[in-house]
Design a protein around this motif. Structure first.
Motif, PDB file in Angstrom:
ATOM      1  N   ALA A  35       0.839  -1.207   0.000  1.00  0.00           N
ATOM      2  CA  ALA A  35       0.000   0.000   0.000  1.00  0.00           C
ATOM      3  C   ALA A  35       0.874   1.258   0.000  1.00  0.00           C
ATOM      4  CB  ALA A  35      -0.922  -0.006   1.212  1.00  0.00           C
ATOM      5  N   LEU A  36       1.983   1.219   0.748  1.00  0.00           N
ATOM      6  CA  LEU A  36       2.886   2.373   0.808  1.00  0.00           C
ATOM      7  C   LEU A  36       3.514   2.636  -0.553  1.00  0.00           C
ATOM      8  CD1 LEU A  36       4.864   2.396   4.165  1.00  0.00           C
ATOM      9  CD2 LEU A  36       2.656   3.314   3.588  1.00  0.00           C
ATOM     10  N   PHE A  37       3.807   1.564  -1.261  1.00  0.00           N
ATOM     11  CA  PHE A  37       4.399   1.690  -2.595  1.00  0.00           C
ATOM     12  C   PHE A  37       3.416   2.411  -3.528  1.00  0.00           C
ATOM     13  CE2 PHE A  37       5.333  -0.038  -6.847  1.00  0.00           C
ATOM     14  CZ  PHE A  37       6.664   0.335  -6.952  1.00  0.00           C
ATOM     15  N   ILE A  38       2.159   2.010  -3.482  1.00  0.00           N
ATOM     16  CA  ILE A  38       1.123   2.646  -4.319  1.00  0.00           C
ATOM     17  C   ILE A  38       0.951   4.106  -3.898  1.00  0.00           C
ATOM     18  CG2 ILE A  38      -1.327   2.599  -4.989  1.00  0.00           C
ATOM     19  CD1 ILE A  38      -1.253  -0.465  -4.349  1.00  0.00           C
ATOM     20  N   ALA A  83      -4.097   2.106   0.332  1.00  0.00           N
ATOM     21  CA  ALA A  83      -3.408   3.298  -0.202  1.00  0.00           C
ATOM     22  C   ALA A  83      -4.382   4.474  -0.289  1.00  0.00           C
ATOM     23  CB  ALA A  83      -2.817   2.989  -1.574  1.00  0.00           C
ATOM     24  N   ALA A  84      -5.618   4.211  -0.715  1.00  0.00           N
ATOM     25  CA  ALA A  84      -6.621   5.289  -0.817  1.00  0.00           C
ATOM     26  C   ALA A  84      -6.954   5.853   0.572  1.00  0.00           C
ATOM     27  CB  ALA A  84      -7.883   4.772  -1.508  1.00  0.00           C
ATOM     28  N   LEU A  85      -6.954   4.991   1.579  1.00  0.00           N
ATOM     29  CA  LEU A  85      -7.218   5.474   2.948  1.00  0.00           C
ATOM     30  C   LEU A  85      -6.057   6.343   3.439  1.00  0.00           C
ATOM     31  CD1 LEU A  85      -8.816   2.272   4.519  1.00  0.00           C
ATOM     32  CD2 LEU A  85      -9.983   4.348   3.795  1.00  0.00           C
ATOM     33  N   LEU A  86      -4.850   6.021   2.987  1.00  0.00           N
ATOM     34  CA  LEU A  86      -3.687   6.848   3.351  1.00  0.00           C
ATOM     35  C   LEU A  86      -3.788   8.224   2.679  1.00  0.00           C
ATOM     36  CD1 LEU A  86      -0.849   4.156   3.192  1.00  0.00           C
ATOM     37  CD2 LEU A  86      -1.768   5.232   5.247  1.00  0.00           C
TER      38      LEU A  86
END
Ligand SMILES: [Zn+2]
Ligand SMILES: [Zn+2]
Length: 242
Positions: free
Chosen positions: A16-19, A167-170
């Motif tokens: 997710a961090l990568f995205i 990722a979208a939540l981040l």
């Protein structure tokens, strides 16, 4: 942004961090679970267990419950507890995380969290709690949004769509710490406040922002001092005088 993640789901969190980094142009450091070895908080965690949806907390915990929390915190057995009050959970972690409001701090946890809607007296399971730090509950992504039917939905964290949703939540958290409203009315925008799993999959799975939020992001990237300084560094390294 500073991201704390439980070791239990490192692979998923790193994906997710990568995205997220690719999307935002902001690199991120993954920090260890802030609950690990937080024994002194065992009693406090036992107290913020939600024992009934009508908003009853466990203010007078049994010693067995406190012992359970001590073991849980000692061994970082996150996700093995019950359901906690999300805002109080965030309050307990406030002094165990580093970082300012401007930087943004988020904790990704395998624990179940819930909160009450303004004016309502019932607790609801949540996948995100906007606070300092903001909390993202991984099991909440699967279980908090209601399902309209049984087909095509998320059943566990192994689903290939989860890293994108996370990722979208981040991104939503990033907007929150920029003091922007983290919710959008456009059901296709990643900042849409999804209550149904169907809506969550559409809004968060497509990696897309509405026109207004895309424009905001472009402007923000241009003026963000972190991104500007990174660019300067790259140029400086290539300078022949050095
Ligand atoms: Zn943990
Ligand atoms: Zn939007």
């Amino acid at each position: 942004m500073k991201i704390y993640g439980c070791h239990l789901h490192q692979k998923l969190i790193k994906e997710a961090l990568f995205i997220f980094s690719g999307w935002m142009g902001e690199s991120m450091q993954l920090l260890p679970c802030p609950l690990k070895e937080a024994y002194s908080l065992a009693e406090a965690f036992a107290r913020i267990r939600v024992i009934s949806p009508e908003g009853v907390l466990n203010w007078d915990p049994f010693s067995l419950e406190v012992d359970f929390e001590t073991r849980r915190l000692k061994e970082c057995r996150c996700g093995k507890g019950t359901v906690y009050d999300g805002h109080l959970y965030s309050f307990l972690l406030r002094h165990r995380v580093e970082g300012s409001w401007d930087e943004g701090v988020v904790v990704i946890t395998p624990d179940y969290l819930c909160s009450r809607q303004k004016g309502e007296d019932r607790y609801h399971l949540r996948y995100i709690i906007f606070d300092f730090p903001t909390l993202i509950s991984l099991p909440g992504i699967i279980e908090a949004p209601a399902r309209r039917s049984e087909e095509g939905y998320l059943w566990d964290l192994g689903d290939f769509r989860i890293p994108r949703i996370l990722a979208a939540l981040l991104i939503q958290t990033r907007f929150f710490f920029w003091n922007e409203e983290p919710f959008c009315d456009d059901p296709l925008c990643s900042l849409y406040n999804a209550h149904w799993q169907e809506e969550l999959l559409v809004a968060k799975g497509n990696q897309r922002l509405c026109e207004r939020h895309s424009e905001f992001l472009i402007k923000r990237k241009r003026s963000d001092p972190i991104i500007v300084s990174k660019k300067c560094e790259t140029v400086r390294k290539k300078h022949p005088c050095e």
